[in-house]
Design a protein around this motif. Structure first.
Motif, PDB file in Angstrom:
ATOM      1  N   GLY A 112     122.047  53.485  64.391  1.00 52.70           N
ATOM      2  CA  GLY A 112     122.749  54.453  65.237  1.00 52.70           C
ATOM      3  C   GLY A 112     122.073  54.631  66.587  1.00 52.70           C
ATOM      4  O   GLY A 112     122.745  54.718  67.622  1.00 52.70           O
ATOM      5  N   LEU A 113     120.734  54.686  66.591  1.00 54.01           N
ATOM      6  CA  LEU A 113     120.003  54.809  67.855  1.00 54.01           C
ATOM      7  C   LEU A 113     120.179  53.549  68.700  1.00 54.01           C
ATOM      8  O   LEU A 113     120.325  53.628  69.927  1.00 54.01           O
ATOM      9  N   HIS A 114     120.169  52.388  68.063  1.00 51.65           N
ATOM     10  CA  HIS A 114     120.408  51.136  68.789  1.00 51.65           C
ATOM     11  C   HIS A 114     121.777  51.171  69.475  1.00 51.65           C
ATOM     12  O   HIS A 114     121.915  50.789  70.647  1.00 51.65           O
ATOM     13  N   ALA A 115     122.782  51.602  68.731  1.00 49.85           N
ATOM     14  CA  ALA A 115     124.145  51.597  69.265  1.00 49.85           C
ATOM     15  C   ALA A 115     124.255  52.485  70.501  1.00 49.85           C
ATOM     16  O   ALA A 115     124.828  52.085  71.521  1.00 49.85           O
ATOM     17  N   GLU A 116     123.706  53.687  70.421  1.00 47.43           N
ATOM     18  CA  GLU A 116     123.777  54.598  71.561  1.00 47.43           C
ATOM     19  C   GLU A 116     122.969  54.068  72.745  1.00 47.43           C
ATOM     20  O   GLU A 116     123.392  54.144  73.902  1.00 47.43           O
ATOM     21  N   TYR A 117     121.805  53.503  72.473  1.00 48.24           N
ATOM     22  CA  TYR A 117     120.943  52.955  73.526  1.00 48.24           C
ATOM     23  C   TYR A 117     121.672  51.832  74.269  1.00 48.24           C
ATOM     24  O   TYR A 117     121.664  51.789  75.519  1.00 48.24           O
ATOM     25  N   ILE A 118     122.290  50.915  73.520  1.00 52.16           N
ATOM     26  CA  ILE A 118     122.998  49.800  74.161  1.00 52.16           C
ATOM     27  C   ILE A 118     124.110  50.322  75.057  1.00 52.16           C
ATOM     28  O   ILE A 118     124.300  49.837  76.184  1.00 52.16           O
ATOM     29  N   CYS A 119     124.846  51.321  74.588  1.00 49.25           N
ATOM     30  CA  CYS A 119     125.925  51.888  75.408  1.00 49.25           C
ATOM     31  C   CYS A 119     125.385  52.519  76.681  1.00 49.25           C
ATOM     32  O   CYS A 119     125.998  52.415  77.746  1.00 49.25           O
ATOM     33  N   ARG A 120     124.243  53.171  76.587  1.00 53.94           N
ATOM     34  CA  ARG A 120     123.663  53.800  77.785  1.00 53.94           C
ATOM     35  C   ARG A 120     123.120  52.757  78.755  1.00 53.94           C
ATOM     36  O   ARG A 120     123.150  52.966  79.968  1.00 53.94           O
ATOM     37  N   VAL A 121     122.645  51.640  78.218  1.00 54.07           N
ATOM     38  CA  VAL A 121     122.240  50.539  79.104  1.00 54.07           C
ATOM     39  C   VAL A 121     123.454  49.988  79.833  1.00 54.07           C
ATOM     40  O   VAL A 121     123.431  49.786  81.058  1.00 54.07           O
ATOM     41  N   LEU A 122     124.539  49.756  79.113  1.00 58.22           N
ATOM     42  CA  LEU A 122     125.746  49.221  79.735  1.00 58.22           C
ATOM     43  C   LEU A 122     126.316  50.197  80.752  1.00 58.22           C
ATOM     44  O   LEU A 122     126.847  49.786  81.784  1.00 58.22           O
ATOM     45  N   GLY A 123     126.202  51.489  80.458  1.00 56.40           N
ATOM     46  CA  GLY A 123     126.736  52.494  81.375  1.00 56.40           C
ATOM     47  C   GLY A 123     125.825  52.821  82.540  1.00 56.40           C
ATOM     48  O   GLY A 123     126.251  53.486  83.492  1.00 56.40           O
ATOM     49  N   GLY A 124     124.567  52.401  82.485  1.00 54.22           N
ATOM     50  CA  GLY A 124     123.658  52.606  83.606  1.00 54.22           C
ATOM     51  C   GLY A 124     122.777  53.829  83.499  1.00 54.22           C
ATOM     52  O   GLY A 124     121.939  54.057  84.379  1.00 54.22           O
ATOM     53  N   SER A 125     122.911  54.649  82.452  1.00 48.81           N
ATOM     54  CA  SER A 125     122.070  55.840  82.354  1.00 48.81           C
ATOM     55  C   SER A 125     120.694  55.538  81.771  1.00 48.81           C
ATOM     56  O   SER A 125     119.799  56.379  81.816  1.00 48.81           O
ATOM     57  N   VAL A 126     120.514  54.347  81.208  1.00 51.09           N
ATOM     58  CA  VAL A 126     119.192  53.845  80.837  1.00 51.09           C
ATOM     59  C   VAL A 126     118.982  52.547  81.605  1.00 51.09           C
ATOM     60  O   VAL A 126     119.753  51.598  81.438  1.00 51.09           O
ATOM     61  N   ALA A 127     117.993  52.540  82.469  1.00 52.11           N
ATOM     62  CA  ALA A 127     117.716  51.354  83.283  1.00 52.11           C
ATOM     63  C   ALA A 127     116.650  50.500  82.613  1.00 52.11           C
ATOM     64  O   ALA A 127     115.608  51.006  82.188  1.00 52.11           O
ATOM     65  N   LEU A 128     116.916  49.219  82.479  1.00 54.32           N
ATOM     66  CA  LEU A 128     115.971  48.311  81.855  1.00 54.32           C
ATOM     67  C   LEU A 128     114.893  47.891  82.846  1.00 54.32           C
ATOM     68  O   LEU A 128     115.141  47.804  84.056  1.00 54.32           O
ATOM     69  N   PRO A 129     113.689  47.610  82.350  1.00 50.62           N
ATOM     70  CA  PRO A 129     112.653  47.042  83.221  1.00 50.62           C
ATOM     71  C   PRO A 129     113.045  45.640  83.671  1.00 50.62           C
ATOM     72  O   PRO A 129     114.071  45.095  83.246  1.00 50.62           O
ATOM     73  N   SER A 130     112.202  45.032  84.462  1.00 44.20           N
ATOM     74  CA  SER A 130     112.449  43.655  84.880  1.00 44.20           C
ATOM     75  C   SER A 130     112.318  42.716  83.687  1.00 44.20           C
ATOM     76  O   SER A 130     111.747  43.068  82.644  1.00 44.20           O
ATOM     77  N   ASP A 131     112.851  41.514  83.835  1.00 43.78           N
ATOM     78  CA  ASP A 131     112.733  40.513  82.774  1.00 43.78           C
ATOM     79  C   ASP A 131     111.267  40.279  82.402  1.00 43.78           C
ATOM     80  O   ASP A 131     110.926  40.186  81.217  1.00 43.78           O
ATOM     81  N   ALA A 132     110.408  40.208  83.404  1.00 44.11           N
ATOM     82  CA  ALA A 132     108.986  39.947  83.152  1.00 44.11           C
ATOM     83  C   ALA A 132     108.353  41.093  82.371  1.00 44.11           C
ATOM     84  O   ALA A 132     107.532  40.862  81.468  1.00 44.11           O
ATOM     85  N   GLU A 133     108.707  42.328  82.703  1.00 42.70           N
ATOM     86  CA  GLU A 133     108.159  43.475  81.983  1.00 42.70           C
ATOM     87  C   GLU A 133     108.635  43.493  80.532  1.00 42.70           C
ATOM     88  O   GLU A 133     107.875  43.822  79.622  1.00 42.70           O
ATOM     89  N   MET A 134     109.891  43.141  80.312  1.00 47.19           N
ATOM     90  CA  MET A 134     110.386  43.094  78.935  1.00 47.19           C
ATOM     91  C   MET A 134     109.699  41.975  78.153  1.00 47.19           C
ATOM     92  O   MET A 134     109.372  42.134  76.975  1.00 47.19           O
TER      93      MET A 134
END
Length: 580
Positions: free
Chosen positions: A483-505
């Motif tokens: 459930g947490l994964h699902a909400e997190y992915i949606c927030r990434v797609l919507g822009g309210s959670v910003a991902l680090p750079s590829d190198a940081e990940m």
């Protein structure tokens, strides 16, 4: 051998105490300013006899659900939607309709995306739809339920059966009206990138159909893939016993009035040999190559296992013994792991002594690995049925391995012949991946599994436009994690959670890779193992989303009460938005 993580904490916030690796200072500031404690009803829900939701509880969670998207700004400190790498995503394909796929579908609908789900089975539910006879949940029902959809058909503290769990999952799908979005009896046979400049995927479906999406989420599960067989099981020998996989042991007919041999040492093997002992011609034999620690439901007959395995105190003890989770654990655990390791070493030897007495782990049934490391190899929480039947002679356990099939039985590697009529291989499943050249090149799957950012996002996600929900992580209460994964992915797609750079990940994945390889057993899914570190892992996900990870609202409850899915009620969005 115990070693602390190689990398020191990058940030330690003395005010909140919730410093995390990979956490920008602006995110800590936002969390400190906006964090809110849970109300008293949620605190009390940590004790037996869960309270019904009250108006205050619902009002609080509704308000927080509205506020958290504003809190979860990106790494640059800006509130709300920040620069969004996925602003063009409107359509999402979901592969799999188990507990992860259903929660992913629900979250995507609530966030306003167009969703289609594909599952080759005739019903939703994944592995719960059909499995070996007598299968069930190995944790009490309050630890295997959707965060905001109580498992009311089963009493508090009881362990649901497989059919009860399947009915509950179907009720969830009906309650949230998910079935119109799900295409059952439909296999995804392949996928290829879109042509042209727009990112996305074309899914190749059974019957020759195709469908096109801006983004694809894999929800195919950890344990519901192709059966894994020993090499000797495929031999053709005249007069040899019937050989079957545990996933095909749907009824007791294959064991009824037969001499039965069960191959394996995990939870499914133990369940099957117990079940076969009820109808077999003679006591069935469990043949295991290596012994593994099994966790009693009541430790020392006094403490429910969840108060040790699913409380912050329990997570701390494991962290002080094996080192803290590199992404999510408060940084003071790193220091304490060095100081307290000798004490923890003694403490876990005492735990092993208790388990040895309770579970009969001596002689050939004494495991090689220590109790914590072995839990990351084979995790099994059992009642007393197996050991009682073994002690009473109603089933047998034997250390060894099959060398080859022979007429009327098997020959072991020690040269012994065991006469049997039916062999049931509880030897797990193999994972399969759709691997177009682009995916294979960018995922970089290792021999010990697929290392992903936060366990579900490929570091090259901006190029790939895929994510994984529930199929690349193993926790004790996995339905809650999904459930947490699902909400997190949606927030990434919507822009309210910003991902680090590829190198940081990539760097975060590398830290976890080094940490796991330092002490966990080498196995094909080691990259997925979180298990006894799940609270600190969930903490990191909540911090990323701008949500206070302290869910209990009381210091004593926070440290000593087990965390349950209901503690995360209110995080997943309920109402459909006007658009992504």
């Amino acid at each position: 051998q115990h070693q602390a993580p190689a990398d020191p904490p990058e940030l330690c916030d003395s005010t909140s105490g919730w410093a995390r690796l990979d956490l920008p200072a602006s995110r800590v500031a936002a969390l400190r300013l906006h964090s809110t404690r849970a109300p008293l009803p949620q605190v009390l829900s940590g004790f037996p006899g869960r309270l019904p939701s009250t108006g205050l509880r619902r009002t609080f969670r509704h308000a927080m659900a509205e506020a958290r998207p504003l809190i979860a700004g990106g790494g640059n400190g800006s509130p709300g939607v920040v620069s969004n790498d996925f602003a063009d995503v409107r359509t999402v394909g979901v592969i799999g309709a188990g507990v992860a796929g259903l929660q992913m579908t629900r979250a995507l609908i609530a966030h306003g995306y167009e969703v289609k789900v594909y599952d080759r089975a005739p019903k939703v539910g994944g592995l719960w739809r059909e499995n070996y006879h007598s299968y069930g949940v190995q944790v009490p029902k309050q630890f295997y339920e959707f965060p905001d959809f109580p498992f009311e058909a089963v009493k508090w503290g009881e362990y649901p059966t497989g059919p009860q769990t399947q009915a509950y999952i179907e009720a969830f799908a009906n309650h949230y009206k998910l079935l119109p979005h799900i295409n059952l009896n439909t296999s995804v046979n392949g996928m290829k990138p879109r042509t042209g400049s727009k990112k996305g995927w074309v899914l190749e479906l059974s019957g020759g159909a195709i469908d096109e999406f801006d983004f694809v989420v894999f929800c195919t599960g950890m344990y519901s893939q192709v059966p894994s067989w020993p090499s000797w099981a495929k031999e053709k020998v005249e007069g040899a016993p019937l050989v079957m996989h545990s996933s095909s042991y749907i009824t007791q007919d294959a064991a009824k009035n037969k001499r039965v041999l069960v191959i394996g040492a995990g939870k499914s093997a133990i369940d099957v040999v117990i079940d076969a002992s009820e109808v077999a011609k003679e006591p069935p034999t469990l043949l295991f190559r290596e012994a593994h620690w099994s966790t009693p439901r009541w430790i020392a007959g006094l403490i429910p296992f969840q108060f040790v395995f699913l409380s912050r105190l329990g997570q701390a003890l494991v962290s002080w013994y094996k080192g803290p989770y590199p992404s999510g654990a408060p940084c003071f655990h790193t220091c304490l792991s060095w100081i307290l390791f000798p004490i923890m070493w003694v403490a876990f030897r005492l735990v092993e002594l208790i388990f040895m007495i309770q579970r009969g782990h001596w002689g050939s049934y004494y495991p090689k690995l220590d109790v914590v490391a072995d839990f990351y190899n084979v995790a099994a929480v059992l009642d007393t049925t197996f050991i009682n039947k073994w002690r009473s002679g109603k089933l047998k356990g034997k250390k060894g391995a099959v060398k080859r099939l022979v007429k009327g039985g098997v020959e072991t590697e020690a040269g012994e012949t065991i006469e049997v009529d039916t062999i049931i291989c509880a030897t797990g499943h193999e994972k399969q991946y759709f691997e177009p050249p682009k995916v294979k090149e960018l995922l970089k799957r290792d021999d010990d599994g697929l290392y992903l950012y936060r366990q579900f996002i490929p570091p090259k996600v901006r190029d790939l436009h895929i994510a994984f929900c529930g199929c690349e992580v193993a926790t004790i209460s996995n339905i809650m994690t999904h459930g947490l994964h699902a909400e997190y992915i949606c927030r990434v797609l919507g822009g309210s959670v910003a991902l680090p750079s590829d190198a940081e990940m990539e760097a975060q994945c590398d830290r976890l890779r080094q940490w796991r390889r330092r002490w966990m057993p080498n196995k094909g899914n080691r990259a997925n193992m979180v298990l006894l570190h799940q609270i600190h892992y969930h903490d990191q996900l909540l911090v990323d989303m701008g949500v206070n990870p302290s869910r209990k609202g009381c210091f004593l409850c926070e440290w000593f009460c087990p965390y349950m899915p209901s503690d995360y009620d209110g995080i997943i969005r309920n109402e459909a938005s006007t658009g992504p």
